[in-house]
Design a protein around this motif. Sequence first.
Motif, PDB file in Angstrom:
ATOM      1  N   ARG A  59     -34.587   4.062 -52.828  1.00 38.27           N
ATOM      2  CA  ARG A  59     -35.235   5.148 -52.112  1.00 38.27           C
ATOM      3  C   ARG A  59     -35.441   6.341 -53.053  1.00 38.27           C
ATOM      4  O   ARG A  59     -34.723   6.524 -54.025  1.00 38.27           O
ATOM      5  CB  ARG A  59     -34.388   5.611 -50.919  1.00 38.27           C
ATOM      6  N   LEU A  60     -36.423   7.162 -52.726  1.00 36.94           N
ATOM      7  CA  LEU A  60     -36.571   8.438 -53.405  1.00 36.94           C
ATOM      8  C   LEU A  60     -35.496   9.392 -52.899  1.00 36.94           C
ATOM      9  O   LEU A  60     -35.108   9.334 -51.723  1.00 36.94           O
ATOM     10  CB  LEU A  60     -37.952   9.037 -53.136  1.00 36.94           C
ATOM     11  N   ALA A  61     -35.036  10.287 -53.748  1.00 29.00           N
ATOM     12  CA  ALA A  61     -34.012  11.250 -53.344  1.00 29.00           C
ATOM     13  C   ALA A  61     -34.374  12.620 -53.889  1.00 29.00           C
ATOM     14  O   ALA A  61     -34.821  12.750 -55.037  1.00 29.00           O
ATOM     15  CB  ALA A  61     -32.638  10.824 -53.850  1.00 29.00           C
ATOM     16  N   ALA A  62     -34.185  13.638 -53.073  1.00 32.25           N
ATOM     17  CA  ALA A  62     -34.387  15.000 -53.548  1.00 32.25           C
ATOM     18  C   ALA A  62     -33.302  15.350 -54.556  1.00 32.25           C
ATOM     19  O   ALA A  62     -32.160  14.875 -54.464  1.00 32.25           O
ATOM     20  CB  ALA A  62     -34.333  15.970 -52.368  1.00 32.25           C
ATOM     21  N   ASN A  63     -33.664  16.174 -55.542  1.00 33.94           N
ATOM     22  CA  ASN A  63     -32.685  16.614 -56.524  1.00 33.94           C
ATOM     23  C   ASN A  63     -31.512  17.278 -55.804  1.00 33.94           C
ATOM     24  O   ASN A  63     -31.697  18.222 -55.032  1.00 33.94           O
ATOM     25  CB  ASN A  63     -33.341  17.586 -57.500  1.00 33.94           C
ATOM     26  N   ARG A  64     -30.323  16.787 -56.062  1.00 33.13           N
ATOM     27  CA  ARG A  64     -29.164  17.194 -55.269  1.00 33.13           C
ATOM     28  C   ARG A  64     -28.733  18.632 -55.528  1.00 33.13           C
ATOM     29  O   ARG A  64     -28.222  19.306 -54.614  1.00 33.13           O
ATOM     30  CB  ARG A  64     -28.003  16.232 -55.537  1.00 33.13           C
ATOM     31  N   SER A  65     -28.909  19.108 -56.739  1.00 36.40           N
ATOM     32  CA  SER A  65     -28.496  20.486 -57.020  1.00 36.40           C
ATOM     33  C   SER A  65     -29.534  21.496 -56.546  1.00 36.40           C
ATOM     34  O   SER A  65     -29.181  22.608 -56.133  1.00 36.40           O
ATOM     35  CB  SER A  65     -28.247  20.668 -58.527  1.00 36.40           C
ATOM     36  N   ARG A  66     -30.807  21.125 -56.579  1.00 40.27           N
ATOM     37  CA  ARG A  66     -31.863  22.069 -56.189  1.00 40.27           C
ATOM     38  C   ARG A  66     -32.214  21.982 -54.705  1.00 40.27           C
ATOM     39  O   ARG A  66     -32.755  22.925 -54.132  1.00 40.27           O
ATOM     40  CB  ARG A  66     -33.110  21.836 -57.056  1.00 40.27           C
ATOM     41  N   PHE A  67     -31.936  20.833 -54.095  1.00 40.15           N
ATOM     42  CA  PHE A  67     -32.179  20.654 -52.654  1.00 40.15           C
ATOM     43  C   PHE A  67     -30.900  20.123 -51.995  1.00 40.15           C
ATOM     44  O   PHE A  67     -30.844  18.993 -51.523  1.00 40.15           O
ATOM     45  CB  PHE A  67     -33.338  19.680 -52.429  1.00 40.15           C
ATOM     46  N   PRO A  68     -29.853  20.943 -51.989  1.00 34.28           N
ATOM     47  CA  PRO A  68     -28.560  20.452 -51.490  1.00 34.28           C
ATOM     48  C   PRO A  68     -28.575  20.052 -50.025  1.00 34.28           C
ATOM     49  O   PRO A  68     -27.771  19.203 -49.611  1.00 34.28           O
ATOM     50  CB  PRO A  68     -27.626  21.646 -51.732  1.00 34.28           C
ATOM     51  N   SER A  69     -29.445  20.613 -49.232  1.00 33.14           N
ATOM     52  CA  SER A  69     -29.497  20.267 -47.811  1.00 33.14           C
ATOM     53  C   SER A  69     -30.320  19.014 -47.549  1.00 33.14           C
ATOM     54  O   SER A  69     -30.257  18.459 -46.449  1.00 33.14           O
ATOM     55  CB  SER A  69     -30.077  21.434 -47.002  1.00 33.14           C
ATOM     56  N   GLY A  70     -31.134  18.595 -48.543  1.00 26.65           N
ATOM     57  CA  GLY A  70     -31.979  17.417 -48.364  1.00 26.65           C
ATOM     58  C   GLY A  70     -33.315  17.772 -47.711  1.00 26.65           C
ATOM     59  O   GLY A  70     -33.458  18.813 -47.067  1.00 26.65           O
ATOM     60  N   ILE A  71     -34.269  16.880 -47.862  1.00 25.81           N
ATOM     61  CA  ILE A  71     -35.613  17.136 -47.339  1.00 25.81           C
ATOM     62  C   ILE A  71     -35.622  17.106 -45.814  1.00 25.81           C
ATOM     63  O   ILE A  71     -36.355  17.875 -45.174  1.00 25.81           O
ATOM     64  CB  ILE A  71     -36.617  16.113 -47.903  1.00 25.81           C
ATOM     65  N   LYS A  72     -34.822  16.265 -45.201  1.00 28.45           N
ATOM     66  CA  LYS A  72     -34.803  16.206 -43.740  1.00 28.45           C
ATOM     67  C   LYS A  72     -34.387  17.550 -43.150  1.00 28.45           C
ATOM     68  O   LYS A  72     -35.002  18.034 -42.178  1.00 28.45           O
ATOM     69  CB  LYS A  72     -33.868  15.101 -43.266  1.00 28.45           C
ATOM     70  N   ASN A  73     -33.385  18.180 -43.725  1.00 29.73           N
ATOM     71  CA  ASN A  73     -32.958  19.480 -43.231  1.00 29.73           C
ATOM     72  C   ASN A  73     -33.959  20.570 -43.590  1.00 29.73           C
ATOM     73  O   ASN A  73     -34.144  21.534 -42.824  1.00 29.73           O
ATOM     74  CB  ASN A  73     -31.579  19.831 -43.792  1.00 29.73           C
ATOM     75  N   LEU A  74     -34.630  20.411 -44.734  1.00 28.68           N
ATOM     76  CA  LEU A  74     -35.658  21.382 -45.086  1.00 28.68           C
ATOM     77  C   LEU A  74     -36.815  21.314 -44.090  1.00 28.68           C
ATOM     78  O   LEU A  74     -37.341  22.348 -43.664  1.00 28.68           O
ATOM     79  CB  LEU A  74     -36.161  21.124 -46.502  1.00 28.68           C
ATOM     80  N   ALA A  75     -37.195  20.091 -43.706  1.00 30.98           N
ATOM     81  CA  ALA A  75     -38.246  19.942 -42.690  1.00 30.98           C
ATOM     82  C   ALA A  75     -37.807  20.590 -41.369  1.00 30.98           C
ATOM     83  O   ALA A  75     -38.598  21.261 -40.697  1.00 30.98           O
ATOM     84  CB  ALA A  75     -38.563  18.471 -42.473  1.00 30.98           C
ATOM     85  N   LYS A  76     -36.555  20.408 -41.035  1.00 34.04           N
ATOM     86  CA  LYS A  76     -36.037  21.016 -39.803  1.00 34.04           C
ATOM     87  C   LYS A  76     -36.123  22.538 -39.878  1.00 34.04           C
ATOM     88  O   LYS A  76     -36.498  23.201 -38.898  1.00 34.04           O
ATOM     89  CB  LYS A  76     -34.594  20.571 -39.570  1.00 34.04           C
ATOM     90  N   MET A  77     -35.784  23.089 -41.036  1.00 31.56           N
ATOM     91  CA  MET A  77     -35.862  24.543 -41.202  1.00 31.56           C
ATOM     92  C   MET A  77     -37.301  25.039 -41.064  1.00 31.56           C
ATOM     93  O   MET A  77     -37.548  26.109 -40.499  1.00 31.56           O
ATOM     94  CB  MET A  77     -35.272  24.943 -42.554  1.00 31.56           C
ATOM     95  N   MET A  78     -38.247  24.271 -41.577  1.00 29.06           N
ATOM     96  CA  MET A  78     -39.655  24.649 -41.427  1.00 29.06           C
ATOM     97  C   MET A  78     -40.068  24.591 -39.962  1.00 29.06           C
ATOM     98  O   MET A  78     -40.724  25.502 -39.442  1.00 29.06           O
ATOM     99  CB  MET A  78     -40.549  23.727 -42.258  1.00 29.06           C
ATOM    100  N   HIS A  79     -39.691  23.510 -39.291  1.00 23.60           N
ATOM    101  CA  HIS A  79     -40.075  23.337 -37.881  1.00 23.60           C
ATOM    102  C   HIS A  79     -39.465  24.429 -37.008  1.00 23.60           C
ATOM    103  O   HIS A  79     -40.090  24.889 -36.041  1.00 23.60           O
ATOM    104  CB  HIS A  79     -39.648  21.955 -37.404  1.00 23.60           C
ATOM    105  N   GLN A  80     -38.263  24.869 -37.345  1.00 25.37           N
ATOM    106  CA  GLN A  80     -37.636  25.958 -36.594  1.00 25.37           C
ATOM    107  C   GLN A  80     -38.407  27.263 -36.733  1.00 25.37           C
ATOM    108  O   GLN A  80     -38.336  28.128 -35.865  1.00 25.37           O
ATOM    109  CB  GLN A  80     -36.192  26.149 -37.073  1.00 25.37           C
ATOM    110  N   ARG A  81     -39.149  27.382 -37.813  1.00 23.11           N
ATOM    111  CA  ARG A  81     -39.970  28.569 -38.061  1.00 23.11           C
ATOM    112  C   ARG A  81     -41.404  28.402 -37.560  1.00 23.11           C
ATOM    113  O   ARG A  81     -42.251  29.254 -37.810  1.00 23.11           O
ATOM    114  CB  ARG A  81     -39.970  28.890 -39.557  1.00 23.11           C
ATOM    115  N   GLY A  82     -41.662  27.300 -36.890  1.00 21.95           N
ATOM    116  CA  GLY A  82     -43.001  27.048 -36.384  1.00 21.95           C
ATOM    117  C   GLY A  82     -43.965  26.588 -37.459  1.00 21.95           C
ATOM    118  O   GLY A  82     -45.184  26.753 -37.326  1.00 21.95           O
ATOM    119  N   LEU A  83     -43.435  26.001 -38.531  1.00 18.39           N
ATOM    120  CA  LEU A  83     -44.235  25.537 -39.647  1.00 18.39           C
ATOM    121  C   LEU A  83     -44.067  24.037 -39.838  1.00 18.39           C
ATOM    122  O   LEU A  83     -43.117  23.433 -39.345  1.00 18.39           O
ATOM    123  CB  LEU A  83     -43.829  26.265 -40.941  1.00 18.39           C
ATOM    124  N   GLN A  84     -44.983  23.431 -40.581  1.00 15.24           N
ATOM    125  CA  GLN A  84     -44.887  22.034 -40.953  1.00 15.24           C
ATOM    126  C   GLN A  84     -44.492  21.921 -42.418  1.00 15.24           C
ATOM    127  O   GLN A  84     -44.636  22.883 -43.189  1.00 15.24           O
ATOM    128  CB  GLN A  84     -46.212  21.317 -40.707  1.00 15.24           C
TER     129      GLN A  84
END
Length: 391
Positions: free
Chosen positions: A91-116
């Motif tokens: 699988r592809l993986a986000a860089n662990r030091s630069r994206f410690p929360s992961g892409i799934k959580n980053l997407a969640k943070m965007m969606h919480q802000r009303g963004l995609q």
Amino acid sequence: MLRPVLTIFLLFLRNDALENGLARTPPMGWMSWAAFFCEVDCQKHPHDCINERLYVTQADQIVSDGFREAGYTSIHIDDCWMEMQRTALDRLAANRSRFPSGIKNLAKMMHQRGLQLGIYEDYGTLTCAGYPGSKGYVELIFASTGTFSDWDVDYLKFDGCYCNISEVAAGFKSMRYALEKVQKKMIYSCEWPLYLKQAPEMIHYDEIAENCNLPKIRREIAKVQKPGAWNDPDMLVIGNGNLTVEQCRSQMSIWCIWSAPLIMSTDLRILKPEYREILLNKKAIAVDQDPMGKFGKRVYKEGDLNIFSKPIQPIEGEKTSLALALLNRNPDSPIDHTFTLSSLGLHEPVKLYRNSWSNTEFGKVNPDASIKVTIHPGDTLFFTAKLLSGQ
């Protein structure tokens, strides 16, 4: 300078374009590439490197500065977000030091802000910056957990570095087929035509249109487009410091006349008010997002003066209103010009005429009335000429 920025080549799209129900108007958002490229040294550049903090802070700026309300509703990750190696499950993986929360959580943070959230990958063996590509792994990108669909990503930009010319068409189509198999629907932006520029005889525009929502454009043969299939001349670089304010108005004007995606790529945290004003101009955005989705065409050229016209609403029978952009490509000298609305395709006796940048209303204008304008170096005068109901 203005000339290379606006030397954008356009694509012919037939009416049998990709139909996945997405991108019914040109997408609007923010992308990191033109502003931050592939800066991954977060020790030296903690505020300007490709990491989750960058995308969250830009998202917050989009919300606080009114960009979201204006229609800019997506945040796009570009290249350099991955680990250099795939996981044990390929699988592809986000860089662990630069994206410690992961892409799934980053997407969640965007969606919480009303963004995609948009993400980037490449069909070749590697991405353009040398990270893992998807050749041989396309199906795995959407299989079970740890994938784009599992991460709840909304938009995919698919590149074509490290790919043989003979593989380009099959590679971009394979991603389209993979996208169709998953429940999560994503806008599909593909760089397909760009990677066949050395073999133009292999570019079949109807085929590209059937497989992509936003093909990246490099050839000037655009004739027709429609909601769900947009010519993409690339990012807005307004506010990056390499264009004058006048040239920035020109880029915004022409992108809107073309019904192009409005994807900003600048540091919104330090964006000067004069550039913010351009990007948030309601009348310009309304032209870009006009429901008819027509592609504006050049209707007049004399020296460095180019005039573009785009049909827009409101409509009266078979007659449409028009948006007009008068572009001065000369970076050093102004242009004085006199024209009539009838010479640009408006033949009704009464029109409402507005200047979209200065918000000057001219009221009713006879189509044969002479209109005198001065266009400053590198600038564009952007007008809307609307039919008046019942006239």
